[in-house]
Write a protein that holds these residues in place. Structure first.
Motif, PDB file in Angstrom:
ATOM      1  N   PRO A  27      -6.009  18.616  11.076  1.00 26.92           N
ATOM      2  CA  PRO A  27      -6.964  19.068  12.095  1.00 26.92           C
ATOM      3  C   PRO A  27      -8.164  18.132  12.192  1.00 26.92           C
ATOM      4  O   PRO A  27      -8.595  17.536  11.201  1.00 26.92           O
ATOM      5  N   ALA A  28      -8.693  18.022  13.384  1.00 27.01           N
ATOM      6  CA  ALA A  28      -9.734  17.043  13.699  1.00 27.01           C
ATOM      7  C   ALA A  28     -10.890  17.060  12.701  1.00 27.01           C
ATOM      8  O   ALA A  28     -11.471  18.114  12.428  1.00 27.01           O
ATOM      9  N   LEU A  29     -11.180  15.878  12.170  1.00 25.63           N
ATOM     10  CA  LEU A  29     -12.348  15.609  11.332  1.00 25.63           C
ATOM     11  C   LEU A  29     -12.389  16.440  10.048  1.00 25.63           C
ATOM     12  O   LEU A  29     -13.443  16.599   9.441  1.00 25.63           O
ATOM     13  N   SER A  44       0.829  -1.206   0.000  1.00 23.62           N
ATOM     14  CA  SER A  44       0.000   0.000   0.000  1.00 23.62           C
ATOM     15  C   SER A  44       0.864   1.256   0.000  1.00 23.62           C
ATOM     16  O   SER A  44       2.059   1.207   0.290  1.00 23.62           O
ATOM     17  N   SER A  45       0.221   2.376  -0.321  1.00 22.06           N
ATOM     18  CA  SER A  45       0.928   3.658  -0.421  1.00 22.06           C
ATOM     19  C   SER A  45       0.720   4.546   0.789  1.00 22.06           C
ATOM     20  O   SER A  45       1.631   5.263   1.211  1.00 22.06           O
ATOM     21  N   LEU A  46      -0.500   4.532   1.345  1.00 18.34           N
ATOM     22  CA  LEU A  46      -0.841   5.380   2.486  1.00 18.34           C
ATOM     23  C   LEU A  46      -1.817   4.655   3.398  1.00 18.34           C
ATOM     24  O   LEU A  46      -2.664   3.885   2.927  1.00 18.34           O
ATOM     25  N   LEU A  47      -1.720   4.934   4.704  1.00 19.55           N
ATOM     26  CA  LEU A  47      -2.746   4.529   5.659  1.00 19.55           C
ATOM     27  C   LEU A  47      -3.467   5.785   6.126  1.00 19.55           C
ATOM     28  O   LEU A  47      -2.834   6.737   6.604  1.00 19.55           O
ATOM     29  N   LEU A  48      -4.795   5.788   5.982  1.00 14.65           N
ATOM     30  CA  LEU A  48      -5.613   6.895   6.484  1.00 14.65           C
ATOM     31  C   LEU A  48      -6.276   6.464   7.791  1.00 14.65           C
ATOM     32  O   LEU A  48      -7.051   5.518   7.809  1.00 14.65           O
ATOM     33  N   LEU A  49      -5.949   7.173   8.870  1.00 16.00           N
ATOM     34  CA  LEU A  49      -6.591   6.926  10.158  1.00 16.00           C
ATOM     35  C   LEU A  49      -7.663   7.990  10.347  1.00 16.00           C
ATOM     36  O   LEU A  49      -7.358   9.143  10.659  1.00 16.00           O
ATOM     37  N   THR A  50      -8.907   7.604  10.141  1.00 17.37           N
ATOM     38  CA  THR A  50     -10.017   8.559  10.220  1.00 17.37           C
ATOM     39  C   THR A  50     -10.723   8.507  11.566  1.00 17.37           C
ATOM     40  O   THR A  50     -11.825   9.040  11.715  1.00 17.37           O
TER      41      THR A  50
END
Length: 344
Positions: free
Chosen positions: A278-280, A229-235
Motif C-alpha cells: 500500500p502507498a507509502l 543483489s537480492s531485492l530492489l525497493l521502489l520507494t
C-alpha cells in the motif's frame, strides 16, 4: 543526456532503429554523462550549448533532413519554445506520470495542432493526454537490453534502491525503510543515483545510519550491481514504469513497490515477480523485505521476474514502436521492422 530512464531508453531505441534500417539523430536539450557516448555514435545537435537566439535556426536546419521528430519524454516539449512551426511529422513518447504531465498543458495543446502520434508508458495518463492532444494513445512499456544468463543468488543479502535522490523517487522513504531493516537484519543496503533535492547523506546521518547505507552516486552500469543483489525497493511516490525495475527483473531480482505504480510496474510485479505494498507504507515495505530476505520464496519470485523480463527487451518492444513511427510518417521509415519482429 542525463543517465536516467528516458535518455537511456532513447539510446537503446536509436541503436535498434539503426539496426533495422533507420538513421536516428539527436537534438539534446541538456548536458549529461551520456553526451560522450551519444556524440560518438550519432549525429547530435547540442541545443544547450547554443545561445537562445541561435536555437531556432539550428533546429530548423537539423529537422530539414528529418522525416519525424520523436519527442522522447514530455519534457522534450521544451523544444517548442525555440521553434514556432514544425516542418516534419511528430511523435510524443511520454515516460512521465499524469501528475507531471499536467504541468505541460499549454505545450500539449500547442503540439495538438501537429496531430502527433502518441505513446505513453502509463495507462493512467491516457485520458489526460488524449483529451489535450486529440489523438489516440498507444500504451507501450520501456525496453531493456537482452537479459543476462540466469545468475546464482548472492551469498550475502543486498537490498538496492535506485533513482535521482528526489522526493518523487522517494529517496527519503528509502532511508526510513533502511533504518527499519537494519534494526532487525544484517543486510547490505545501497542507493544508486545522482543528487536531487533530498540530501540522503544528511538524512541517513540523522537516522543514525552513517556508514551503514552506501550511496554509490551515478554509475555507468546499474545492472552490474543489480545482478549481485537480492531485492530492489521502489520507494517512488510517483513513477509509472521505471526502467530500473525491468533491469532488476532481468537479473532475477524481485521488486517491492508501492501501489502508486499499480498500473505500470505493478501490473507484472503483482503476478509473482515481487510484492506490491500500500502507498507509502514504509513499515509494510520493510516487513515485506525482511520476510523475503529470510525466505526461499525470494528465489522463485526472482525466477518469475526473470521470465517476465524477456517480454520487455528492445527486440520485443522496438517493433511496436516502429509501427507507430511508420503509421505517423505514412510510409515505412523503419524498413526491416517486419522481419525483425518475426525474428523476435
Amino acid at each position: 543526456a542525463s543517465r536516467t530512464g528516458a535518455p537511456i531508453f532513447a539510446v537503446r531505441l536509436a541503436r535498434w532503429l539503426r539496426s533495422v534500417g533507420c538513421e536516428p539523430s539527436f537534438i539534446l536539450l541538456d548536458d549529461g554523462s551520456l553526451l560522450p557516448q551519444l556524440w560518438q555514435e550519432f549525429d547530435c545537435l547540442p541545443l544547450f550549448a547554443l545561445t537562445p537566439s541561435n536555437r531556432r535556426a539550428a533546429i530548423e536546419e537539423h529537422l530539414a533532413a528529418c522525416d519525424l521528430l520523436y519527442m522522447n519524454s514530455i519534457a522534450s516539449l521544451a523544444v517548442l519554445r525555440s521553434l514556432p512551426n514544425l516542418s516534419c511529422g511528430t511523435l510524443l513518447h511520454v515516460h512521465e506520470s499524469v501528475a507531471y504531465a499536467r504541468g505541460w498543458t499549454s505545450e500539449l495543446e500547442r503540439l495538438a495542432k501537429e496531430r502527433p502520434a502518441l505513446i505513453t508508458v502509463d495507462r493512467e495518463s491516457v485520458f489526460f493526454l488524449e483529451k489535450h492532444l486529440g489523438v489516440t494513445a498507444h500504451v507501450v512499456p520501456p525496453a531493456i537490453e537482452a537479459a543476462p544468463a540466469l545468475r546464482t543468488p548472492p551469498a550475502r543479502p543486498r537490498v538496492v534502491g535506485c533513482g535521482t535522490m528526489s522526493y518523487r523517487k522517494g529517496a527519503d522513504l528509502f532511508c526510513h525503510v533502511a533504518k527499519r531493516l537494519l534494526s532487525r537484519f544484517d543486510v547490505e543496503i545501497l542507493w544508486i543515483g545522482g543528487p536531487g533535492e533530498i540530501d540522503m547523506e544528511a538524512l541517513l546521518k540523522d537516522l543514525g545510519l552513517k556508514g551503514r547505507v552506501t550511496l554509490t552516486g551515478e554509475v555507468h552500469d546499474a545492472r552490474s550491481i543489480l545482478c549481485d543483489s537480492s531485492l530492489l525497493l521502489l520507494t517512488s511516490r510517483e513513477d509509472p514504469f521505471p526502467l530500473v525495475a525491468l533491469e532488476a527483473a532481468s537479473c532475477a531480482v524481485p521488486v517491492i513497490c508501492f501501489d502508486t505504480m499499480r498500473e505500470g510496474v505493478g501490473t507484472w510485479v503483482s503476478t509473482g515477480a515481487g510484492i506490491v505494498i500500500p502507498a507509502l507504507d514504509v513499515d509494510g515495505m520493510a516487513e515485506a523485505a525482511f520476510s523475503l530476505l529470510q525466505s526461499c520464496e525470494r528465489h522463485s519470485l526472482g525466477e518469475k521476474a526473470y521470465a517476465i523480463a524477456q517480454q520487455y527487451t528492445i527486440d520485443a518492444i522496438g517493433p511496436r514502436i516502429a509501427e507507430v513511427i511508420n503509421e505517423r510518417a505514412g510510409r515505412d521509415l523503419v524498413c526491416d521492422m517486419k522481419s525483425s519482429a518475426q525474428q523476435t
